[in-house]
Write a protein that holds these residues in place. Structure first.
Motif, mmCIF file in Angstrom:
data_model
loop_
_atom_site.group_PDB
_atom_site.id
_atom_site.type_symbol
_atom_site.label_atom_id
_atom_site.label_comp_id
_atom_site.label_asym_id
_atom_site.label_seq_id
_atom_site.Cartn_x
_atom_site.Cartn_y
_atom_site.Cartn_z
ATOM 1 N N ARG A 11 0.816 -1.004 0.046
ATOM 2 C CA ARG A 11 0.145 0.071 -0.006
ATOM 3 C C ARG A 11 0.879 1.316 -0.142
ATOM 4 N N HIS A 12 0.328 2.143 -0.744
ATOM 5 C CA HIS A 12 1.063 3.676 -0.784
ATOM 6 C C HIS A 12 0.009 4.805 -0.845
ATOM 7 N N ALA A 13 0.375 5.730 -0.539
ATOM 8 C CA ALA A 13 -0.373 6.993 -0.746
ATOM 9 C C ALA A 13 -0.305 7.642 -2.004
ATOM 10 N N THR A 14 -1.583 8.011 -2.315
ATOM 11 C CA THR A 14 -1.760 8.585 -3.682
ATOM 12 C C THR A 14 -1.876 10.060 -4.076
ATOM 13 N N GLY A 15 -2.479 10.680 -2.881
ATOM 14 C CA GLY A 15 -2.907 12.232 -3.144
ATOM 15 C C GLY A 15 -4.128 12.233 -3.652
ATOM 16 N N LEU A 16 -4.959 11.171 -4.008
ATOM 17 C CA LEU A 16 -6.201 11.292 -4.565
ATOM 18 C C LEU A 16 -7.244 11.270 -3.693
ATOM 19 N N PRO A 17 -8.227 12.367 -3.527
ATOM 20 C CA PRO A 17 -9.468 12.281 -2.601
ATOM 21 C C PRO A 17 -10.157 11.053 -2.664
ATOM 22 N N SER A 18 -10.428 10.424 -3.524
ATOM 23 C CA SER A 18 -11.342 9.402 -3.927
ATOM 24 C C SER A 18 -10.683 7.818 -3.436
ATOM 25 N N CYS A 19 -8.937 8.152 -3.407
ATOM 26 C CA CYS A 19 -8.278 6.749 -3.248
ATOM 27 C C CYS A 19 -7.062 7.292 -2.317
ATOM 28 N N PRO A 20 -6.971 7.667 -1.244
ATOM 29 C CA PRO A 20 -6.136 8.152 -0.506
ATOM 30 C C PRO A 20 -4.812 7.116 -0.509
ATOM 31 N N GLU A 21 -5.213 5.904 -0.194
ATOM 32 C CA GLU A 21 -4.028 4.797 -0.416
ATOM 33 C C GLU A 21 -4.479 3.693 -1.125
ATOM 34 N N ILE A 22 -3.576 3.086 -1.829
ATOM 35 C CA ILE A 22 -4.001 2.140 -3.102
ATOM 36 C C ILE A 22 -3.096 0.750 -2.977
ATOM 37 N N GLU A 23 -3.494 -0.392 -3.276
ATOM 38 C CA GLU A 23 -3.002 -1.309 -3.509
ATOM 39 C C GLU A 23 -3.169 -2.058 -4.785
ATOM 40 N N TYR A 24 -2.296 -2.450 -5.490
ATOM 41 C CA TYR A 24 -2.268 -2.917 -6.761
ATOM 42 C C TYR A 24 -2.351 -4.454 -6.895
ATOM 43 N N ASP A 25 -2.865 -5.096 -7.916
ATOM 44 C CA ASP A 25 -2.629 -6.463 -7.982
ATOM 45 C C ASP A 25 -1.502 -6.565 -8.900
ATOM 46 N N SER A 26 -0.410 -7.439 -8.470
ATOM 47 C CA SER A 26 0.720 -7.609 -9.016
ATOM 48 C C SER A 26 0.805 -8.875 -9.452
ATOM 49 N N SER A 27 -0.122 -9.754 -10.023
ATOM 50 C CA SER A 27 0.029 -10.987 -10.114
ATOM 51 C C SER A 27 0.196 -11.370 -11.517
ATOM 52 N N VAL A 28 -0.308 -9.937 -12.531
ATOM 53 C CA VAL A 28 0.340 -10.151 -14.088
ATOM 54 C C VAL A 28 1.554 -9.247 -14.329
ATOM 55 N N TYR A 29 1.278 -7.923 -13.806
ATOM 56 C CA TYR A 29 2.502 -6.933 -14.058
ATOM 57 C C TYR A 29 2.918 -6.785 -12.839
ATOM 58 N N SER A 30 4.234 -6.494 -12.587
ATOM 59 C CA SER A 30 4.730 -5.877 -11.286
ATOM 60 C C SER A 30 4.612 -4.463 -10.939
ATOM 61 N N ILE A 31 4.887 -3.620 -12.356
ATOM 62 C CA ILE A 31 4.615 -2.153 -12.194
ATOM 63 C C ILE A 31 4.576 -1.612 -13.610
ATOM 64 N N THR A 32 3.548 -0.718 -13.792
ATOM 65 C CA THR A 32 2.969 -0.264 -15.047
ATOM 66 C C THR A 32 3.170 1.313 -15.002
ATOM 67 N N VAL A 33 2.935 2.024 -15.851
ATOM 68 C CA VAL A 33 2.823 3.323 -15.979
ATOM 69 C C VAL A 33 1.533 3.815 -15.075
ATOM 70 N N ILE A 34 0.456 2.952 -15.027
ATOM 71 C CA ILE A 34 -0.830 3.064 -14.470
ATOM 72 C C ILE A 34 -0.434 3.141 -12.886
ATOM 73 N N SER A 35 0.373 1.960 -12.625
ATOM 74 C CA SER A 35 0.531 1.917 -11.216
ATOM 75 C C SER A 35 1.420 2.964 -10.372
ATOM 76 N N GLU A 36 2.416 3.142 -11.193
ATOM 77 C CA GLU A 36 3.682 3.830 -10.977
ATOM 78 C C GLU A 36 3.128 5.447 -10.517
ATOM 79 N N PHE A 37 2.295 5.888 -11.309
ATOM 80 C CA PHE A 37 1.866 7.370 -11.351
ATOM 81 C C PHE A 37 0.337 7.331 -11.050
#
Length: 571
Positions: A107-133
């Motif tokens: 989990r990490h903070a995003t700075g988004l009001p509707s998603c202050p903290e987020i966790e991504y499913d890394s079962s297919v991709y470890s990190i993409t442009v979508i998850s990094e930013f």
């Protein structure tokens, strides 16, 4: 054709051999570069996510992890939260440091009001442009921009590449493109700011077009007529093979930055090749550099170990005295005002030609729709399958290779227009059929989509070599750039259709891609056939080709009427 148009005769005598090796190498590498246009299918692939309130600690870290593991991918619901009240957000923010120990490591903070903290499913991709930013929720509209910005760059590259190639030469344009592309691709793999990533991707789009357009024209202009169809068709094979490699590498390397770094290699290989590539003799003649053109053709004959017939040797001697460019005047420096007036005048000449008018207006429309269909099928991977995108991309490439291999002999027999028209029509119709196949019969959808891409890939490759054959030499790159610009707009529309519109209506992708294929298939028949016809050098050559095609069709129609009348006379 004018006497200077006998370069085709010289190239036929020279044949295909050692002189074209550097050009063939450049063509092979240049046709791998468009991989940058489709890399968003993996580099910016969406990842399932779960949002948390800022500093939430409803359960312990171990409990959260065990619950996530037990639910698997169902844990990630892709749902944004209601934006919290500002007072609660401030209070939660003050408690972040105290609660950081109990939060899951992913989990990490995003700075988004509707998603202050987020966790991504890394079962297919470890990190993409979508998850990094964190391009989700409020930033979701930025997702298509990663793909769109490179196609916008491609549009700018069409203008730059076409102008530089036709004014400074094919070789110079290729070198400038490499000087832009190589540092941009390298820097993109390291910069941590999304706006800078977009800017570098824009520059990459410019450079890919600046390298590709002159390379393709150089290949067609230095190829003997009898090999032009074969070489033109097989130009697409390196790209298709490398798409399979791209999917394979993406399967093992799921970090988008490493993938970006790997696909900088084509620019790294292309840069030194441009130092040894040959300039187009056709461009040299049309730009008024007859002596340089003769030197190139003489070197070609020597390297290919061919002795030119006496009448062609005399033709080359006469060409040395040709210092008149396309405008017909002595090759000399002219004032900017006069040059601008000449350019406007020559542009009006193209618009006064009925044959050129048809090409100028119809070819871009056809290419726009064809590129929307072709790239839409590729970028639709994340709507079609979210569990095995690598297999989808690899299978598309396999079908495209088969398509090129099977379409090549058909192209040689029936001509460009019939192949493009029939393949795009069937491909578009199949996408309409896919819309009505139930999701439970997933294997039928796979088969129909693969066949659709098989057909679209064949038509795309034929159009790839067909469009440069439509334009005369001095505007061939500009004309191809204009048509490719329209294709870039189609590429730009593809992520909007497959990402944004697909979320609004289930039928949006099928209707958009299906209509694109059907309409493009009808437009292509308004263009002239170029099979077994020399490349045009002037506007008059384009008009003569149109008149000859009309004459042939008229004679065929008269013969058909004669046969019909003779049959009726029997009764």
């Amino acid at each position: 054709m004018a006497e200077r148009d006998r370069i085709d005769d010289v190239l036929s005598a020279v044949g295909y051999g050692r002189w074209q090796i550097s050009i063939l190498m450049a063509t092979t590498v240049a046709n791998i570069l468009p991989l940058h246009y489709m890399t968003s299918s993996l580099l910016s692939a969406p990842m399932s996510f779960r949002c948390f309130a800022l500093g939430s600690s409803n359960s312990s870290n171990s409990t959260l992890i065990s619950e996530r593991d037990s639910l698997g991918t169902a844990w990630f619901n892709d749902e944004c939260l209601d934006p919290p009240d500002s007072d609660l957000a401030v209070a939660a923010h003050s408690a972040r440091s105290a609660l950081s120990a109990v939060r899951p490591l992913t989990r990490h903070a995003t700075g988004l009001p509707s998603c202050p903290e987020i966790e991504y499913d890394s079962s297919v991709y470890s990190i993409t442009v979508i998850s990094e930013f964190d391009l989700v929720c409020e930033r979701e509209h930025l997702r298509p921009f990663f793909q769109m910005v490179i196609t916008i760059g491609a549009i700018a590259g069409c203008f730059a590449g076409g102008s530089i190639s036709d004014s400074m030469g094919r070789k110079k344009a290729m070198q400038i493109g490499c000087m832009l592309g190589l540092p941009a691709c390298l820097a993109m793999a390291f910069v941590p700011w999304f706006p800078v990533v977009l800017a570098l991707r824009f520059v990459t789009g410019i450079s890919v077009r600046m390298v590709m357009l002159p390379t393709i024209n150089l290949t067609m202009e230095t190829c003997p007529p009898r090999y032009r169809t074969l070489i033109g068709m097989f130009m697409g094979l390196p790209y298709s093979v490398c798409v399979i490699l791209f999917a394979l590498v993406g399967y093992f390397i799921s970090n988008w930055r490493y993938l970006q770094l790997i696909w900088t290699l084509p620019f790294l290989v292309m840069a030194p090749i441009t130092l040894f590539v040959k300039e187009s003799p056709r461009w040299l003649v049309q730009s008024g550099s007859g002596k340089e053109a003769v030197a190139e053709l003489a070197e070609a004959a020597k390297m290919n170990r061919v002795e030119l017939p006496s009448h062609l040797a005399d033709y080359l001697e006469k060409m040395k005295e040709d210092t008149c460019g396309f405008s017909g005047g002595e090759k000399e420096k002219v004032p900017l005002k006069q040059l601008l007036a000449t350019t406007i005048s020559s542009s009006g000449e193209y618009l006064r030609s009925p044959a050129m008018l048809i090409i100028i207006f119809v070819a871009p429309m056809m290419y726009f729709l064809m590129c929307l269909l072709y790239n839409g099928i590729i970028l639709n991977v994340n709507n079609f399958t979210s569990t095995n995108p690598f297999q989808y991309i690899a299978m598309l490439s396999v079908f495209e290779i088969l398509s090129v291999l099977l379409t090549t002999p058909v192209n040689q027999m029936v001509g460009r227009r019939h192949v493009i028209g029939s393949t795009l029509l069937l491909s578009g119709l199949l996408f309409f059929v896919v819309m009505f196949v139930p999701d439970e019969i997933w294997y039928a959808k796979w088969v129909l989509v693969m066949i659709s891409f098989f057909l679209a890939g064949g038509g795309y490759q034929v159009a790839f070599m067909y469009v440069p054959e439509l334009f005369p030499t001095m505007v061939r790159t500009k004309g191809y750039a204009m048509v490719t610009l329209a294709g870039s707009l189609g590429q730009c529309m593809a992520p909007i259709v497959t990402d944004l519109l697909a979320q609004q209506a289930w039928w949006a992708v099928g209707v958009s891609l299906g209509c694109s294929g059907v309409i493009a298939s009808f437009l292509v028949f308004a263009l002239p056939e170029t099979k077994n016809i020399p490349l045009p050098e002037t506007i008059q050559d384009v008009e003569d080709r149109r008149n000859n095609n009309v004459k042939v069709r008229t004679e065929k129609h008269k013969r058909a009427l004669t046969v019909t009348d003779s049959q009726h006379s029997r009764y």
